[in-house]
Scaffold this active site. Structure first.
Site, PDB file in Angstrom:
ATOM      1  N   SER A  38       1.232  -1.249  -0.155  1.00 25.31           N
ATOM      2  CA  SER A  38       0.169  -0.285   0.027  1.00 25.31           C
ATOM      3  C   SER A  38       0.058   1.151   0.250  1.00 25.31           C
ATOM      4  CB  SER A  38      -0.632   0.180   1.124  1.00 25.31           C
ATOM      5  OG  SER A  38      -1.471   0.514   1.630  1.00 25.31           O
ATOM      6  N   TYR A  77      -2.428  -0.917  10.178  1.00 24.81           N
ATOM      7  CA  TYR A  77      -2.543  -1.273   8.988  1.00 24.81           C
ATOM      8  C   TYR A  77      -1.359  -0.709   7.924  1.00 24.81           C
ATOM      9  CZ  TYR A  77      -4.618  -0.785   4.451  1.00 24.81           C
ATOM     10  OH  TYR A  77      -4.280  -1.338   2.703  1.00 24.81           O
TER      11      TYR A  77
HETATM   12  P1  NAP Z   1     -11.131  -6.048  -0.796  1.00 22.58           P
HETATM   13  O1  NAP Z   1     -12.328  -5.814  -1.877  1.00 22.58           O
HETATM   14  O2  NAP Z   1     -11.876  -6.347   0.285  1.00 22.58           O
HETATM   15  O3  NAP Z   1     -10.605  -7.241  -0.721  1.00 22.58           O
HETATM   16  C1  NAP Z   1      -9.890  -8.706  -0.155  1.00 22.58           C
HETATM   17  C2  NAP Z   1      -9.932  -9.801  -0.517  1.00 22.58           C
HETATM   18  O4  NAP Z   1      -8.479 -10.571   1.246  1.00 22.58           O
HETATM   19  C3  NAP Z   1     -11.060 -10.042  -0.283  1.00 22.58           C
HETATM   20  O5  NAP Z   1     -10.740 -11.369  -1.504  1.00 22.58           O
HETATM   21  C4  NAP Z   1     -10.942 -11.153   0.611  1.00 22.58           C
HETATM   22  O6  NAP Z   1     -12.035 -12.345   0.875  1.00 22.58           O
HETATM   23  C5  NAP Z   1      -9.354 -11.139   0.817  1.00 22.58           C
HETATM   24  N1  NAP Z   1      -9.359 -11.519   2.558  1.00 22.58           N
HETATM   25  C6  NAP Z   1      -9.674 -11.581   3.466  1.00 22.58           C
HETATM   26  N2  NAP Z   1      -9.076 -12.358   5.101  1.00 22.58           N
HETATM   27  C7  NAP Z   1      -8.234 -12.802   3.962  1.00 22.58           C
HETATM   28  C8  NAP Z   1      -7.683 -14.826   4.959  1.00 22.58           C
HETATM   29  N3  NAP Z   1      -7.568 -14.966   6.112  1.00 22.58           N
HETATM   30  N4  NAP Z   1      -7.404 -15.145   4.287  1.00 22.58           N
HETATM   31  C9  NAP Z   1      -7.609 -15.392   3.205  1.00 22.58           C
HETATM   32  N5  NAP Z   1      -8.617 -14.407   1.992  1.00 22.58           N
HETATM   33  C10 NAP Z   1      -8.824 -13.442   2.355  1.00 22.58           C
HETATM   34  O7  NAP Z   1     -10.231  -5.558  -0.665  1.00 22.58           O
HETATM   35  P2  NAP Z   1      -8.648  -4.831  -1.673  1.00 22.58           P
HETATM   36  O8  NAP Z   1      -8.975  -3.138  -2.108  1.00 22.58           O
HETATM   37  O9  NAP Z   1      -9.231  -5.398  -2.429  1.00 22.58           O
HETATM   38  O10 NAP Z   1      -7.556  -4.828  -0.793  1.00 22.58           O
HETATM   39  C11 NAP Z   1      -7.028  -6.210  -1.956  1.00 22.58           C
HETATM   40  C12 NAP Z   1      -5.531  -5.467  -1.297  1.00 22.58           C
HETATM   41  O11 NAP Z   1      -4.506  -4.422  -1.704  1.00 22.58           O
HETATM   42  C13 NAP Z   1      -4.876  -5.209   0.460  1.00 22.58           C
HETATM   43  O12 NAP Z   1      -3.787  -6.532   0.594  1.00 22.58           O
HETATM   44  C14 NAP Z   1      -5.107  -4.319   0.711  1.00 22.58           C
HETATM   45  O13 NAP Z   1      -4.395  -3.968   1.710  1.00 22.58           O
HETATM   46  C15 NAP Z   1      -4.737  -3.640  -0.844  1.00 22.58           C
HETATM   47  N6  NAP Z   1      -4.579  -2.334  -0.450  1.00 22.58           N
HETATM   48  C16 NAP Z   1      -5.634  -2.051  -1.554  1.00 22.58           C
HETATM   49  C17 NAP Z   1      -6.050  -0.272  -1.622  1.00 22.58           C
HETATM   50  C18 NAP Z   1      -7.325   0.147  -2.138  1.00 22.58           C
HETATM   51  O14 NAP Z   1      -7.743   0.615  -1.891  1.00 22.58           O
HETATM   52  N7  NAP Z   1      -8.223  -0.336  -2.461  1.00 22.58           N
HETATM   53  C19 NAP Z   1      -5.218   0.539  -1.234  1.00 22.58           C
HETATM   54  C20 NAP Z   1      -3.655   0.405  -0.533  1.00 22.58           C
HETATM   55  C21 NAP Z   1      -3.679  -1.449  -0.839  1.00 22.58           C
HETATM   56  P3  NAP Z   1     -12.817 -13.580   2.274  1.00 22.58           P
HETATM   57  O15 NAP Z   1     -13.211 -12.462   2.631  1.00 22.58           O
HETATM   58  O16 NAP Z   1     -13.111 -14.060   1.501  1.00 22.58           O
HETATM   59  O17 NAP Z   1     -11.590 -14.577   2.518  1.00 22.58           O
END
Ligand code: NAP
Length: 274
Positions: free
Chosen positions: A151, A164
């Site tokens: 991130s 985080y």
């Molecule tokens: P999201 O839409 O909430 O998706 C998160 C995914 O992680 C879901 O598929 C969830 O699936 C899975 N997950 C959570 N805990 C888990 C576990 N214990 N085991 C396996 N799967 C798990 O969020 P996202 O934004 O796409 O996040 C993806 C990555 O991008 C993360 O690492 C996040 O920190 C990073 N990120 C996102 C942003 C942003 O603005 N979107 C910015 C910076 C970084 P289940 O609940 O079905 O397990």
């Protein structure tokens, strides 16, 4: 090069490669699953919510792509091992491990418990460690690649954001070590640091549970569509780039944090609690 020949190359970028994506049931992971598949890869889509993964895998299969839905909790090493084994049983190889699964614990230190920090690290740090360690023997065989989704918070930590940001600083450190450690195996590691990308992350509570009716505090205009982010991520990974920063505002923040840390601190001090 014409637009159409560029598109053809991009479509076949990952032809016959096998990619496992953690956190594929929503957001960036789901978008990455579609993009890798469209670019020729066989994709194993993994997360805890199997119903969502099966719907995604069915959709991809109906479009003529190869996809496998597997339940996986990245906090459990045995769960990751079982998943990777199923991928090997099915396709015989693993070319790319995408350690993407994550969520955010928010709140000030004074209000959070040690268990909150532990839960954050179990997924965002140890989940990445399990994913990479289990994948390594297979990635060595294919001279493959790993993606770690960090991130912009791997560079800056805001108020109410320590749990985080700590987890993301940690995986950035991990990536930097692996750039050197894994080079000798011919395995590339791409650290992806996104700014705001459309996803469900801001509707997931401190327990890691998605709340459909929660409000996303980020205005729509500031968020990059997940599919656009996914295109940039697969391209950076293909080129074996060490780091990919996603979104214009993300690039500005990382630039400022690297070159003007004092100024960045004073700007961030003004940032409202998120
Ligand atoms: P999201 O839409 O909430 O998706 C998160 C995914 O992680 C879901 O598929 C969830 O699936 C899975 N997950 C959570 N805990 C888990 C576990 N214990 N085991 C396996 N799967 C798990 O969020 P996202 O934004 O796409 O996040 C993806 C990555 O991008 C993360 O690492 C996040 O920190 C990073 N990120 C996102 C942003 C942003 O603005 N979107 C910015 C910076 C970084 P289940 O609940 O079905 O397990």
């Amino acid at each position: 090069m014409s637009q159409s020949s560029k598109q053809t190359i991009s479509q076949g970028l990952w032809q016959d490669k096998v990619v496992l994506i953690t956190g594929a049931s929503a957001g960036i992971g789901e978008a990455l699953s579609r993009t890798f598949a469209q670019q020729g890869a066989k994709v194993a889509v993994t997360a805890r919510r199997l119903d969502r993964l099966e719907a995604l895998a069915n959709e991809l299969t109906e479009q003529g792509y190869e996809a496998l839905a597997l339940a996986c909790d990245v906090t459990q090493r045995t769960s990751v091992e079982a998943c990777v084994q199923k991928v090997i049983d099915q396709w015989g190889r693993l070319d790319v491990m995408v350690a993407n699964a994550g969520f955010g614990v928010a709140g000030p230190l004074a209000r959070l418990t040690a268990e909150d920090y532990q839960r954050q690290f179990d997924t965002n740090v140890f989940g990445v460690i399990h994913s990479l360690k289990v994948a390594l023997p297979h990635l060595k065989e294919t001279q493959g690649r790993a993606i770690i989704v960090g991130s912009v918070n791997a560079y800056v930590s805001l108020a109410h954001n320590s749990a985080y940001a700590m987890s993301k600083f940690a995986v950035r450190a991990l990536a930097q070590s692996l750039w050197i450690e894994w080079a000798r195996y011919g395995v590339a590691v791409t650290l992806v640091n996104p700014g705001f990308v459309e996803s469900e992350i801001r509707k997931v509570n401190n327990q890691g549970v998605y709340k459909e009716d929660a409000k996303d505090f980020v205005p729509q205009w500031l968020m990059m569509p997940a599919q656009k982010a996914a295109q940039q991520i697969t391209k950076g990974c293909f080129k074996r780039k060490r780091e990919v920063i996603i979104t214009g505002h993300g690039k500005v923040i990382v630039f400022l944090a690297r070159l003007f840390p004092k100024l960045t601190f004073h700007l961030l001090k003004r940032a409202k609690k998120t």
